[in-house]
Design a protein around this motif. Structure first.
Motif, PDB file in Angstrom:
ATOM      1  N   LEU A 222       0.814  -1.212   0.000  1.00  0.00           N
ATOM      2  CA  LEU A 222       0.000   0.000   0.000  1.00  0.00           C
ATOM      3  C   LEU A 222       0.851   1.267   0.000  1.00  0.00           C
ATOM      4  CD1 LEU A 222      -2.807  -1.015   2.528  1.00  0.00           C
ATOM      5  CD2 LEU A 222      -2.908  -1.000   0.028  1.00  0.00           C
ATOM      6  N   VAL A 223       1.936   1.246   0.767  1.00  0.00           N
ATOM      7  CA  VAL A 223       2.768   2.447   0.892  1.00  0.00           C
ATOM      8  C   VAL A 223       3.499   2.753  -0.408  1.00  0.00           C
ATOM      9  CG1 VAL A 223       4.733   3.480   2.083  1.00  0.00           C
ATOM     10  CG2 VAL A 223       3.056   2.144   3.375  1.00  0.00           C
ATOM     11  N   ARG A 224       4.058   1.741  -1.044  1.00  0.00           N
ATOM     12  CA  ARG A 224       4.878   1.989  -2.236  1.00  0.00           C
ATOM     13  C   ARG A 224       4.066   2.501  -3.419  1.00  0.00           C
ATOM     14  NH1 ARG A 224       6.678  -4.127  -4.018  1.00  0.00           N
ATOM     15  NH2 ARG A 224       4.629  -4.889  -4.734  1.00  0.00           N
ATOM     16  N   ARG A 225       2.738   2.280  -3.395  1.00  0.00           N
ATOM     17  CA  ARG A 225       1.891   2.809  -4.457  1.00  0.00           C
ATOM     18  C   ARG A 225       1.907   4.334  -4.495  1.00  0.00           C
ATOM     19  NH1 ARG A 225      -3.611  -0.843  -3.718  1.00  0.00           N
ATOM     20  NH2 ARG A 225      -2.747  -2.843  -4.465  1.00  0.00           N
ATOM     21  N   SER A 226       2.100   4.959  -3.346  1.00  0.00           N
ATOM     22  CA  SER A 226       2.078   6.418  -3.268  1.00  0.00           C
ATOM     23  C   SER A 226       3.448   7.048  -3.483  1.00  0.00           C
ATOM     24  CB  SER A 226       1.535   6.865  -1.903  1.00  0.00           C
ATOM     25  OG  SER A 226       2.354   6.360  -0.854  1.00  0.00           O
ATOM     26  N   TYR A 227       4.464   6.217  -3.667  1.00  0.00           N
ATOM     27  CA  TYR A 227       5.828   6.733  -3.857  1.00  0.00           C
ATOM     28  C   TYR A 227       5.941   7.426  -5.214  1.00  0.00           C
ATOM     29  CZ  TYR A 227      10.860   6.699  -4.778  1.00  0.00           C
ATOM     30  OH  TYR A 227      12.135   7.054  -5.107  1.00  0.00           O
ATOM     31  N   ASP A 228       6.428   8.656  -5.197  1.00  0.00           N
ATOM     32  CA  ASP A 228       6.543   9.472  -6.412  1.00  0.00           C
ATOM     33  C   ASP A 228       7.898   9.226  -7.079  1.00  0.00           C
ATOM     34  OD1 ASP A 228       6.290  11.289  -8.420  1.00  0.00           O
ATOM     35  OD2 ASP A 228       5.983  13.032  -7.139  1.00  0.00           O
ATOM     36  N   LYS A 229       7.988   8.096  -7.741  1.00  0.00           N
ATOM     37  CA  LYS A 229       9.250   7.701  -8.372  1.00  0.00           C
ATOM     38  C   LYS A 229       9.643   8.633  -9.507  1.00  0.00           C
ATOM     39  CE  LYS A 229      11.502   3.646 -10.417  1.00  0.00           C
ATOM     40  NZ  LYS A 229      11.306   2.220 -10.833  1.00  0.00           N
ATOM     41  N   ASP A 230       8.656   9.183 -10.190  1.00  0.00           N
ATOM     42  CA  ASP A 230       8.936  10.033 -11.348  1.00  0.00           C
ATOM     43  C   ASP A 230       9.644  11.329 -10.968  1.00  0.00           C
ATOM     44  OD1 ASP A 230       7.777   8.192 -13.032  1.00  0.00           O
ATOM     45  OD2 ASP A 230       5.793   9.121 -12.948  1.00  0.00           O
ATOM     46  N   HIS A 231       9.364  11.852  -9.767  1.00  0.00           N
ATOM     47  CA  HIS A 231       9.986  13.100  -9.331  1.00  0.00           C
ATOM     48  C   HIS A 231      11.200  12.873  -8.422  1.00  0.00           C
ATOM     49  CE1 HIS A 231       6.029  14.897 -10.501  1.00  0.00           C
ATOM     50  NE2 HIS A 231       6.857  15.799 -10.982  1.00  0.00           N
ATOM     51  N   ASP A 232      11.273  11.708  -7.796  1.00  0.00           N
ATOM     52  CA  ASP A 232      12.390  11.410  -6.893  1.00  0.00           C
ATOM     53  C   ASP A 232      13.526  10.778  -7.695  1.00  0.00           C
ATOM     54  OD1 ASP A 232      13.786  11.233  -4.499  1.00  0.00           O
ATOM     55  OD2 ASP A 232      12.908   9.297  -3.959  1.00  0.00           O
ATOM     56  N   THR A 233      14.177  11.601  -8.514  1.00  0.00           N
ATOM     57  CA  THR A 233      15.181  11.089  -9.457  1.00  0.00           C
ATOM     58  C   THR A 233      16.593  11.586  -9.151  1.00  0.00           C
ATOM     59  OG1 THR A 233      14.689  12.928 -10.971  1.00  0.00           O
ATOM     60  CG2 THR A 233      13.487  10.854 -11.309  1.00  0.00           C
ATOM     61  N   PHE A 234      16.778  12.207  -7.999  1.00  0.00           N
ATOM     62  CA  PHE A 234      18.114  12.688  -7.621  1.00  0.00           C
ATOM     63  C   PHE A 234      19.078  11.496  -7.560  1.00  0.00           C
ATOM     64  CE2 PHE A 234      21.539  14.124  -4.994  1.00  0.00           C
ATOM     65  CZ  PHE A 234      21.617  15.499  -5.173  1.00  0.00           C
ATOM     66  N   ARG A 235      20.212  11.597  -8.231  1.00  0.00           N
ATOM     67  CA  ARG A 235      21.180  10.491  -8.247  1.00  0.00           C
ATOM     68  C   ARG A 235      22.005  10.523  -6.961  1.00  0.00           C
ATOM     69  NH1 ARG A 235      23.199  10.149 -14.599  1.00  0.00           N
ATOM     70  NH2 ARG A 235      21.117   9.923 -15.493  1.00  0.00           N
ATOM     71  N   HIS A 236      21.386   9.995  -5.910  1.00  0.00           N
ATOM     72  CA  HIS A 236      21.932  10.150  -4.578  1.00  0.00           C
ATOM     73  C   HIS A 236      23.241   9.410  -4.352  1.00  0.00           C
ATOM     74  CE1 HIS A 236      19.799   6.445  -4.586  1.00  0.00           C
ATOM     75  NE2 HIS A 236      19.744   6.257  -3.282  1.00  0.00           N
ATOM     76  N   PHE A 237      23.450   8.306  -5.040  1.00  0.00           N
ATOM     77  CA  PHE A 237      24.682   7.548  -4.801  1.00  0.00           C
ATOM     78  C   PHE A 237      25.915   8.266  -5.346  1.00  0.00           C
ATOM     79  CE2 PHE A 237      21.656   3.941  -4.341  1.00  0.00           C
ATOM     80  CZ  PHE A 237      22.011   3.607  -3.036  1.00  0.00           C
TER      81      PHE A 237
END
Length: 215
Positions: A83-98
């Protein structure tokens, strides 16, 4: 322990509780950056390597366990909970953190207080924590509209670091030979990253309107 450090710890703990409340109760991670949460999990994992070998106090051990457990739990929720991962905004959370992990590690190898594995990893955690909020701030900047719990979470994180700066100032004037430049500079950089968010947070609070960052 002085009042500023205690207030900082409690504020940090409150930020974690707010985020867990949002995820566990509402079953939503909308507006939350998984990239930032992964960086925080790495921060605590590298900072608390001594959790079972170096005992300071019951309070110290419990705080370490809480931040380790909560950080990895949040990452698990966002990645695995149906249920939680459905709301994750993957399209906007694209910062290359590594891409910021390696520079922090190299800097820790070059600039540290003592060249031992544990101290280098502790220094690495300081450098990484200073910039770990960047993916979250970028995500908020892209989405602009911020719900109350997400806004409170980010505000409490920034307030925790600001209170720790007051703690360092207090200790500098009350404890002889208290000088930790690496900690101070990393903490100051981290706090400055929140400056723009703080401004709009207080403006929305003063005008009693929904927090919204400019494009």
């Amino acid at each position: 322990m002085n009042i500023f450090r205690l207030a900082g710890d409690m504020t940090h703990l409150a930020s974690v509780l707010v985020l867990l409340l949002k995820i566990h109760t509402i079953k939503s991670c909308a507006g939350i950056s998984l990239k930032t949460q992964e960086l925080y999990a790495l921060v605590f994992a590298s900072r608390y390597l001594d959790i079972f070998t170096h005992y300071v106090s019951f309070y110290n051990t419990m705080m370490k366990l809480i931040f380790l457990g909560s950080s990895f739990s949040i990452v698990w929720y966002i990645r695995r909970h149906k249920l939680v991962r459905r709301s994750y905004d993957k399209d906007h959370d694209t910062f290359r953190h590594f891409f910021i992990v390696l520079p922090c590690l190299l800097l820790a190898l070059l600039i540290h207080e003592k060249f031992t594995f544990r101290m280098v990893m502790w220094t690495f955690s300081l450098y990484l924590e200073a910039v770990a909020i960047l993916p979250q701030l970028v995500l908020l900047q892209r989405t602009r509209n911020i719900d109350n719990l997400t806004g409170q979470y980010v505000f409490l994180l920034g307030a925790y670091r600001a209170l720790y700066i007051l703690n360092w100032v207090y200790r500098y004037f009350t404890e002889p030979h208290y000088v930790h430049w690496i900690t101070w500079i990393s903490g100051l950089i981290q706090t400055l990253l929140y400056a723009d968010f703080f401004y709009y947070y207080f403006e929305s609070w003063k005008n009693n309107v929904k927090l919204e960052l400019p494009a």
